[in-house]
Scaffold this active site. Structure first.
Site: not given
Ligand code: NAD
Ligand code: UDP
Length: 350
Positions: A132, A156, A160
């Site tokens: 991120s 958080y 990362k």
């Molecule tokens: P999201 O919460 O929609 O998706 C993450 C998924 O991981 C969820 O479906 C959740 O149920 C699953 N999960 C969490 N812990 C788990 C575990 N221990 N075992 C199995 N499944 C698990 O979030 P997103 O927005 O799709 O983000 C995906 C990734 O991208 C994350 O790592 C997030 O930190 C990163 N990210 C997101 C953003 C954003 O703004 N959306 C920005 C930068 C980075």
């Protein structure tokens, strides 16, 4: 497509970015196996991805598995040879991470270490990871290039940062690993069908899911966190990127894993900064809805202006974002208006 018959494990593939990426993978001819504990997602997203993928939908499998469940992961890797892993699974709410740091360290870091141990044991050493822009902290200047110093302002962000360091150490210890760390800027929007989109559990932390819930009448007003920043209108500036562009960035990264790559990092953004008020105006135009605003103080830990340098990804991944904020808001509204309560209305388990 170079890797047309490849089998990809997608952790967190039922989530927002994961579900869109799985769809693009299937349409690109890949096979995808999703593991997700559904902590912040719904299995309905998986069903809908399958439907949207048409004849390719048969190339999708789903397992409700927590990444920290090592025996379950072992079983999966023993039964299916994976060519590469895209690792999305993790908790992502900044505020919650401040309240519950151990939950975040346990879930995100132990989950990743467990995954890496099982991958190594089965000789699968190709991985794309969701990092991120938060690892740039409060950047001293913009655009952010991949060489900027790294820091974190909350647990958080620290997960990362730590996970990025773990990947760099692993590559140093064993050069067979091919690892791409993708630093996302601000993903928004939805698939143009309006059939899949972002459906966070609880009160949304991010701007656009909140705006969307105001537009459909679930919340009375958007609280704007800070209007005294040194920006065009005083509100915070971010680099919003359409989730489909982001998903396509993962396909480009997967293809790059075929090259002689070690552990590389790429920004995925558009290179353009947009303020909160500009984003709200674009959403109002796309939706025809008025978004009532409440001006409030700055959110702790927030930075003023963050946007990406996109040069490295353009040059080395041959990838560039195609969509602007009007398309992002159009697709966000299309999803919101068709699914005002997200997947919930159809999900009897919730
Ligand atoms: P999201 O919460 O929609 O998706 C993450 C998924 O991981 C969820 O479906 C959740 O149920 C699953 N999960 C969490 N812990 C788990 C575990 N221990 N075992 C199995 N499944 C698990 O979030 P997103 O927005 O799709 O983000 C995906 C990734 O991208 C994350 O790592 C997030 O930190 C990163 N990210 C997101 C953003 C954003 O703004 N959306 C920005 C930068 C980075
Ligand atoms: N923001 C806001 N109200 C909200 C959520 C976010 O004003 O309810 C602002 C926030 O201060 C920032 C921008 O919108 O300037 C993007 O915030 P988000 O949490 O989506 O992304 P991040 O700050 O993590 O980049």
């Amino acid at each position: 497509m170079v890797m047309a018959t490849k089998n990809i494990l997608v952790t967190g593939g039922a989530g927002y970015i994961g579900s869109h990426t799985v769809l693009q993978l299937l349409l690109g001819g890949f096979k995808a196996v999703v593991v997700d504990n559904l902590d912040n997602s719904s299995e309905i997203a998986i069903q809908r991805v399958k439907e949207l993928a048409g004849e390719y939908g048969n190339n999708l499998r789903f397992h409700k598995v927590d990444l920290r469940d090592k025996p379950a992961l072992e079983q999966l890797f023993a039964s299916t040879p994976f060519d590469a892993v895209i690792h999305f699974a993790g908790l992502k709410a900044v505020g919650e991470s401040v309240q519950k740091p151990l939950l975040y360290y346990n879930n995100n870091i132990i989950g990743t270490i467990t995954l890496l141990e099982v991958m190594a044991a089965h000789g699968c050493k190709k991985l794309v990871f969701s990092s991120s822009a938060t690892v740039y902290g409060w950047p001293k200047e913009v655009p952010c290039t991949e060489e900027f110093p790294l820091s974190a302002t909350n647990p958080y962000g620290r997960t990362k940062l730590f996970i990025e360091e773990i990947f760099r150490d692993i590559y140093r210890s064993d050069s067979e690993w091919k690892i791409i760390l993708l630093r996302y800027f601000n993903p928004v929007g939805a698939h143009s069908s309006g059939y899949i989109g972002e459906d966070p559990h609880g009160i949304p932390n991010n701007l656009m899911p909140f705006v969307q819930q105001v537009a459909v009448g679930r919340r009375p007003a958007l609280t704007v966190f800070g209007n005294d920043y040194n920006t065009v209108d005083g509100t915070g500036v971010r680099d919003y990127i359409h989730v489909i562009d982001l998903a396509d960035g993962h396909i480009a990264a997967l293809c790059k894993l075929n090259d002689s790559i070690g552990c590389e990092v790429y920004n995925l953004g558009t290179g353009k900064g947009t303020s909160v008020l500009e984003m709200v105006a674009a959403f109002e135009k796309a939706s025809g809805k008025k978004i009532p605003l409440v001006m409030a103080g700055r959110r702790p830990g927030d930075c003023e202006i963050v946007y990406a340098s996109t040069e490295k990804a353009e040059r080395e991944l041959d990838w560039k974002a195609k969509y602007g904020i009007d398309e992002m808001c159009r697709d966000q509204w299309n999803w919101a208006s068709k699914n005002p309560y997200g997947y919930e209305a159809q999900d009897s388990s919730k």
